[in-house]
Design a protein around this motif. Sequence first.
Motif, PDB file in Angstrom:
ATOM      1  N   ASP A   1       0.833  -1.208   0.000  1.00 53.24           N
ATOM      2  CA  ASP A   1       0.000   0.000   0.000  1.00 53.24           C
ATOM      3  C   ASP A   1       0.868   1.259   0.000  1.00 53.24           C
ATOM      4  O   ASP A   1       0.561   2.240  -0.683  1.00 53.24           O
ATOM      5  N   GLU A   2       1.965   1.223   0.772  1.00 53.59           N
ATOM      6  CA  GLU A   2       2.864   2.378   0.826  1.00 53.59           C
ATOM      7  C   GLU A   2       3.553   2.602  -0.517  1.00 53.59           C
ATOM      8  O   GLU A   2       3.758   3.743  -0.951  1.00 53.59           O
ATOM      9  N   VAL A   3       3.900   1.514  -1.190  1.00 56.27           N
ATOM     10  CA  VAL A   3       4.539   1.628  -2.505  1.00 56.27           C
ATOM     11  C   VAL A   3       3.569   2.236  -3.518  1.00 56.27           C
ATOM     12  O   VAL A   3       3.939   3.119  -4.304  1.00 56.27           O
ATOM     13  N   VAL A   4       2.312   1.770  -3.485  1.00 53.63           N
ATOM     14  CA  VAL A   4       1.299   2.316  -4.399  1.00 53.63           C
ATOM     15  C   VAL A   4       1.153   3.812  -4.176  1.00 53.63           C
ATOM     16  O   VAL A   4       1.131   4.609  -5.127  1.00 53.63           O
ATOM     17  N   GLU A   5       1.069   4.207  -2.908  1.00 56.92           N
ATOM     18  CA  GLU A   5       0.895   5.617  -2.583  1.00 56.92           C
ATOM     19  C   GLU A   5       2.108   6.430  -3.037  1.00 56.92           C
ATOM     20  O   GLU A   5       1.973   7.529  -3.591  1.00 56.92           O
TER      21      GLU A   5
ATOM     22  N   MET B   1       4.270   5.701  -5.439  1.00 55.02           N
ATOM     23  CA  MET B   1       4.291   5.740  -6.903  1.00 55.02           C
ATOM     24  C   MET B   1       3.309   6.784  -7.431  1.00 55.02           C
ATOM     25  O   MET B   1       3.624   7.559  -8.344  1.00 55.02           O
ATOM     26  N   LYS B   2       2.120   6.841  -6.840  1.00 56.09           N
ATOM     27  CA  LYS B   2       1.104   7.806  -7.295  1.00 56.09           C
ATOM     28  C   LYS B   2       1.577   9.229  -7.033  1.00 56.09           C
ATOM     29  O   LYS B   2       1.401  10.129  -7.873  1.00 56.09           O
ATOM     30  N   ARG B   3       2.196   9.457  -5.867  1.00 55.94           N
ATOM     31  CA  ARG B   3       2.689  10.798  -5.534  1.00 55.94           C
ATOM     32  C   ARG B   3       3.816  11.233  -6.469  1.00 55.94           C
ATOM     33  O   ARG B   3       4.032  12.423  -6.685  1.00 55.94           O
TER      34      ARG B   3
ATOM     35  N   VAL C   1       0.228   2.345 -11.941  1.00 54.07           N
ATOM     36  CA  VAL C   1      -0.141   1.620 -10.723  1.00 54.07           C
ATOM     37  C   VAL C   1      -1.403   2.238 -10.171  1.00 54.07           C
ATOM     38  O   VAL C   1      -1.475   3.456  -9.983  1.00 54.07           O
ATOM     39  N   ASP C   2      -2.434   1.387  -9.919  1.00 52.18           N
ATOM     40  CA  ASP C   2      -3.660   1.918  -9.330  1.00 52.18           C
ATOM     41  C   ASP C   2      -3.798   1.425  -7.900  1.00 52.18           C
ATOM     42  O   ASP C   2      -2.929   0.749  -7.363  1.00 52.18           O
TER      43      ASP C   2
END
Length: 511
Positions: A79-83, A85-87, A93-94
């Motif tokens: 979850d931290e990686v997804v967040e 990557m989005k930032r 990545v969704d």
Amino acid sequence: MMSQIPVKKKRQRQSEPTLPTDLEDCVCFPEVVLCLVEKRMGSSRKAFLTTLARRKGFCVEAANSERVTHVVSEGNSGDEVVEWMKRNGSRSVDAAGSGPALLDLSWFTESMSTGRPVEIEPRHCLGVSVQAESLEDRCQVSPYACQRRTPLAHKNQVLTEALETMAEEARFCGSEGRSLAFSRAASVLKSLPWTVRGVKELHFLPCIGEHSRKIIQEVLEDGTSTEVENVRQSERYQTMKHFMKIFGVGVKTASQWYQEGLRTINDLQAHHAKLGKAQQAGLLHYRDLNSPVKRSEAEAIVQVVQKAVDQFLPGASVTLTGGFRRGKPSGHDVDLLITHPVEGQEVGLLSKVISWLDSQDFLLYHSTHRNASQALEDQELSVSMTAMDRLDHCFSIFCLNYPHGSIKGGSRAWEPGYELKDPGDATLWKAVRVDLVVAPYSQFPFALLGWTGSRNFERDLRRFSKHEKKMVLNSHTLYHTEKKIFLSAASEEEIFQHLGLEFMPPEERNA
């Protein structure tokens, strides 16, 4: 005179080795593009690992690169990686973690040691929990199929096939409610623009009941469902499926034969089972009627029927509907809708067309049903009748001739579906199921919508009309139950407008 002191030459500093500017020249694994997550790794360590990876022939790019295939992290959750990557600008990545592989540093370390990308194992992967808000942001899923775009190809084939097997079995058992529940669950999965990877995603989807959820979970975790496989291997399911492939045989008849101990077509013949005319014809042409009908074959039948129609009513049109109109390359039958722009001219046309087709040996079997109803204005209590209740229609088995000749002169002795070894051999022909429907011009848009399908799409379209709009929709008209008025439409688009729905093209009605 002062002695001249020689000037001390400055020692030239050796330049640090630089990496090639064109990294593609030294990339050994172009199919693997790494992204190193700086969070908790730190900028210095990230720079060191980036240099190491590039020296080993790996391509490393930033988070916002759409080429990234492997995201490597140290000390972070999925979850931290997804967040992160989005930032940092990632669009690949969704919230569900789909897209690039999210990997622990252990995969990177092992790959560097072996000098090549190692195979990704479960222990390398970072888990991602789907958040309700993010999933809803990604794709709002309506409980009505008429509000979901469903193309022919979708991303959850294995799951939908399992659910459709359960729906079929429930129908064979006479449990229409259970069958509908499985069918609706499959329909929802067909519309999803992503592949379902975890059961947590199912919690936010409509029409997924507990039994369907259990089946899906089994398939996701084990690759198959024991319950579904048991159904597929059961004698009753296989026998029912076999019998119901016979033209004119429904659930009730197939179930009765099974209860009588019949299991095969040979059993039907040996025990002299009572067969109606439609069933006799279906049994005679069993192989042909259960082989796929190609689009080219369907279009050839359209031309024959159009020729017959033109003889009796010039200006009338013949429209190919059903699965072919939804974009299918093949099907099990051919549905044709006939109309004429002058209202009333179509009356009596079907019987003339059928007589001509029969006289020309194009029909192996036919059953015609005449329109015996009153005007729509006098039928308020029956506007919910189904697609074929009040339209002239004919269910037939059509003899499709191939270019080598006609079936006259005793060529019916050839077995249907016979494959010619030599193009110069005798006639080749094939039995094809064809449904002919005639609609008055004012009802044509409604009939076209109803006969295009799919079944789930039509069922939900009528359910939406009733529950959300207080209207009744069928293949004749749209009736407003509160205002007590019939709503006319000159096209399918106008019907959708009456219902306040976004128009759905036929190719996206494969619910």
